[in-house]
Enzyme design. Structure first.
Site, PDB file in Angstrom:
ATOM      1  N   LYS A  11       6.165  -1.785   2.063  1.00 12.24           N
ATOM      2  CA  LYS A  11       5.279  -1.792   2.240  1.00 12.24           C
ATOM      3  C   LYS A  11       4.024  -2.522   2.485  1.00 12.24           C
ATOM      4  O   LYS A  11       3.538  -2.324   1.811  1.00 12.24           O
ATOM      5  CB  LYS A  11       4.994  -0.145   1.921  1.00 12.24           C
ATOM      6  CG  LYS A  11       3.744   0.967   2.888  1.00 12.24           C
ATOM      7  CD  LYS A  11       4.251   1.728   2.430  1.00 12.24           C
ATOM      8  CE  LYS A  11       3.374   2.949   2.617  1.00 12.24           C
ATOM      9  NZ  LYS A  11       3.129   2.620   4.548  1.00 12.24           N
ATOM     10  N   TYR A  40       0.685  -1.393   0.378  1.00 12.91           N
ATOM     11  CA  TYR A  40      -0.073  -0.673  -0.386  1.00 12.91           C
ATOM     12  C   TYR A  40       0.908   1.524  -0.081  1.00 12.91           C
ATOM     13  O   TYR A  40       2.140   1.387   0.525  1.00 12.91           O
ATOM     14  CB  TYR A  40      -0.904   0.013   0.904  1.00 12.91           C
ATOM     15  CG  TYR A  40      -0.450   0.633   2.528  1.00 12.91           C
ATOM     16  CD1 TYR A  40       0.506  -0.522   3.152  1.00 12.91           C
ATOM     17  CD2 TYR A  40      -0.116   1.884   2.812  1.00 12.91           C
ATOM     18  CE1 TYR A  40       0.877  -0.513   4.427  1.00 12.91           C
ATOM     19  CE2 TYR A  40      -0.270   1.804   4.318  1.00 12.91           C
ATOM     20  CZ  TYR A  40       0.448   0.960   5.225  1.00 12.91           C
ATOM     21  OH  TYR A  40       1.460   1.159   5.980  1.00 12.91           O
ATOM     22  N   GLU A  78      11.625   2.325  14.625  1.00 12.99           N
ATOM     23  CA  GLU A  78      10.846   3.416  13.768  1.00 12.99           C
ATOM     24  C   GLU A  78       9.603   2.998  15.338  1.00 12.99           C
ATOM     25  O   GLU A  78       9.007   2.406  15.711  1.00 12.99           O
ATOM     26  CB  GLU A  78      10.470   2.923  12.914  1.00 12.99           C
ATOM     27  CG  GLU A  78       9.890   1.815  12.362  1.00 12.99           C
ATOM     28  CD  GLU A  78       9.873   1.501  11.069  1.00 12.99           C
ATOM     29  OE1 GLU A  78       9.777   1.974  10.550  1.00 12.99           O
ATOM     30  OE2 GLU A  78       9.495   0.077  10.488  1.00 12.99           O
ATOM     31  N   ARG A 130       8.050   3.940  -4.371  1.00 15.65           N
ATOM     32  CA  ARG A 130       8.255   2.773  -3.581  1.00 15.65           C
ATOM     33  C   ARG A 130       7.338   1.777  -4.069  1.00 15.65           C
ATOM     34  O   ARG A 130       7.916   0.667  -3.900  1.00 15.65           O
ATOM     35  CB  ARG A 130       8.110   3.933  -1.979  1.00 15.65           C
ATOM     36  CG  ARG A 130       8.117   2.887  -1.244  1.00 15.65           C
ATOM     37  CD  ARG A 130       8.067   3.542   0.179  1.00 15.65           C
ATOM     38  NE  ARG A 130       6.909   4.279   0.884  1.00 15.65           N
ATOM     39  CZ  ARG A 130       6.605   4.671   1.856  1.00 15.65           C
ATOM     40  NH1 ARG A 130       7.814   5.100   2.919  1.00 15.65           N
ATOM     41  NH2 ARG A 130       5.122   5.420   1.384  1.00 15.65           N
ATOM     42  N   LEU A 134      11.308   1.510   6.862  1.00 12.40           N
ATOM     43  CA  LEU A 134      10.368   1.482   5.764  1.00 12.40           C
ATOM     44  C   LEU A 134      11.434   2.981   5.336  1.00 12.40           C
ATOM     45  O   LEU A 134      11.074   3.535   6.510  1.00 12.40           O
ATOM     46  CB  LEU A 134       8.640   1.732   5.963  1.00 12.40           C
ATOM     47  CG  LEU A 134       8.542   2.277   4.980  1.00 12.40           C
ATOM     48  CD1 LEU A 134       7.532   1.054   3.901  1.00 12.40           C
ATOM     49  CD2 LEU A 134       7.015   3.247   5.059  1.00 12.40           C
ATOM     50  N   ARG A 171      -8.453 -20.247  -1.453  1.00 18.16           N
ATOM     51  CA  ARG A 171      -7.563 -20.409  -0.811  1.00 18.16           C
ATOM     52  C   ARG A 171      -6.130 -21.775  -0.930  1.00 18.16           C
ATOM     53  O   ARG A 171      -6.237 -22.404  -0.869  1.00 18.16           O
ATOM     54  CB  ARG A 171      -8.241 -19.906   0.088  1.00 18.16           C
ATOM     55  CG  ARG A 171      -6.502 -19.666   1.750  1.00 18.16           C
ATOM     56  CD  ARG A 171      -7.347 -20.119   2.732  1.00 18.16           C
ATOM     57  NE  ARG A 171      -6.607 -20.010   4.008  1.00 18.16           N
ATOM     58  CZ  ARG A 171      -5.535 -20.100   4.827  1.00 18.16           C
ATOM     59  NH1 ARG A 171      -5.941 -21.864   3.830  1.00 18.16           N
ATOM     60  NH2 ARG A 171      -4.685 -19.823   5.731  1.00 18.16           N
TER      61      ARG A 171
END
Ligand code: PMP
Length: 286
Positions: free
Chosen positions: A150, A33, A182, A52, A206, A101
């Site tokens: 991310k 995302y 972080e 990114r 990140l 799945r």
């Protein structure tokens, strides 16, 4: 007002948007995302977020759902349709679904899922939270080892925010092997004797888009920067501290684990960097 959202090529009312229950984003957190902020109806650092996103997709062998120009058009159209002056655009790309799945990735011709929606946030730039500064606690970092990608695996960061709330604080910084990695959703910094200290880039954190911009601006303003590992005790003894993220820009930190930093109000370097960041980002917005 019902939001208009974007799902796989279509602009729809949020109530009509549908994703398969077999989507790997839903079943496996197999998704990445980006969050881009909007100021004055324009996108802040769109280029950084697009670059990114590509890096995250490449790292996971996921297909790009569209070109960068198409992505820019979708962002702009959502801003326009939802009349966003200040707010955020959330973008998620998943590995899609082949209708069942399975731990094994679906075949390469399975289309990725792409979803974007807006969050209207009037007052995002002139935020009372930034004027007050954030209180943070420290918690163990028990996330996986590829935090530079991310992904939407946000359960632990979300639990971290809840631990902070329960402790009467606003956010948490995470610690691994004795050093701060972080914040739950931001990069972490402290300032001692005029020097800004922050952890260097690696797979452990990140690579914040705001981090990159703010460090460049700090350098241009002749501020001293040290990219090195640091402990929470060093941060507690700092003159000031702050975090950076696309959704909160530069956020002063006024307390760590109950210890007030400086005089317990937002520090001058954090406040100056917030001003510079907002000014330059507005000027460069697209
Ligand atoms: N670290 C983490 C764990 C984050 O979730 C975020 C925000 N998504 C950041 C740092 C800040 O990154 P950016 O400046 O690109 O928003």
């Amino acid at each position: 007002m019902t939001r208009t959202v974007y799902v796989n090529g279509e602009y729809l009312p949020e109530t009509d948007a549908k994703i398969s229950i077999f989507d790997r984003g839903f079943l496996m957190a197999d998704a990445v995302y980006e969050v881009t902020s909007v100021l004055d109806g324009k996108l802040i650092d769109f280029e950084g977020h697009a670059v990114r996103l590509k890096r995250s997709l490449d790292a996971l062998d996921m297909a790009e759902p569209c070109t960068k120009d198409e992505l820019l058009d979708i962002h702009r159209k959502l801003v326009e349709l939802n009349e966003i002056n200040e707010g955020l655009i959330y973008l998620q790309v998943t590995r899609g679904s082949d209708g069942d799945r399975d731990f094994v990735f679906p075949s390469e011709d399975t289309a990725p899922t792409i979803v974007l929606f807006t969050q209207n946030k009037p007052g995002l730039a002139d935020s009372p939270a930034a004027r007050k500064g954030a209180k943070i606690i420290s918690i163990d970092d028990i996330r996986w080892g590829r935090r530079d990608i991310k992904t939407v695996q946000l359960l632990y960061p979300s639990m971290g925010k809840m631990m902070a709330k329960k402790a009467g604080a606003d956010d948490a910084w995470m610690i691994e092997d004795g050093y701060v990695t972080e914040g739950t959703s931001n990069n972490a910094y402290f300032v001692k004797n005029g020097t800004i200290v922050t952890r260097p880039l690696s797979n452990d954190i990140l690579h914040g888009i705001t981090r990159k911009a703010v460090l460049r601006m700090a350098e241009e303003a002749q501020m001293k920067i040290e990219e090195r590992l640091f402990t929470i005790d060093e941060a507690k003894e700092a003159d000031e501290a702050f975090t950076t993220s696309a959704s909160a820009f530069v956020m002063p930190v006024v307390e760590i684990d109950g210890v007030a930093l400086g005089d317990g109000t937002p520090g001058p370097i954090a406040c100056r960097l917030r001003e510079i960041y907002l000014e330059e980002s507005r000027a460069a917005a697209v």
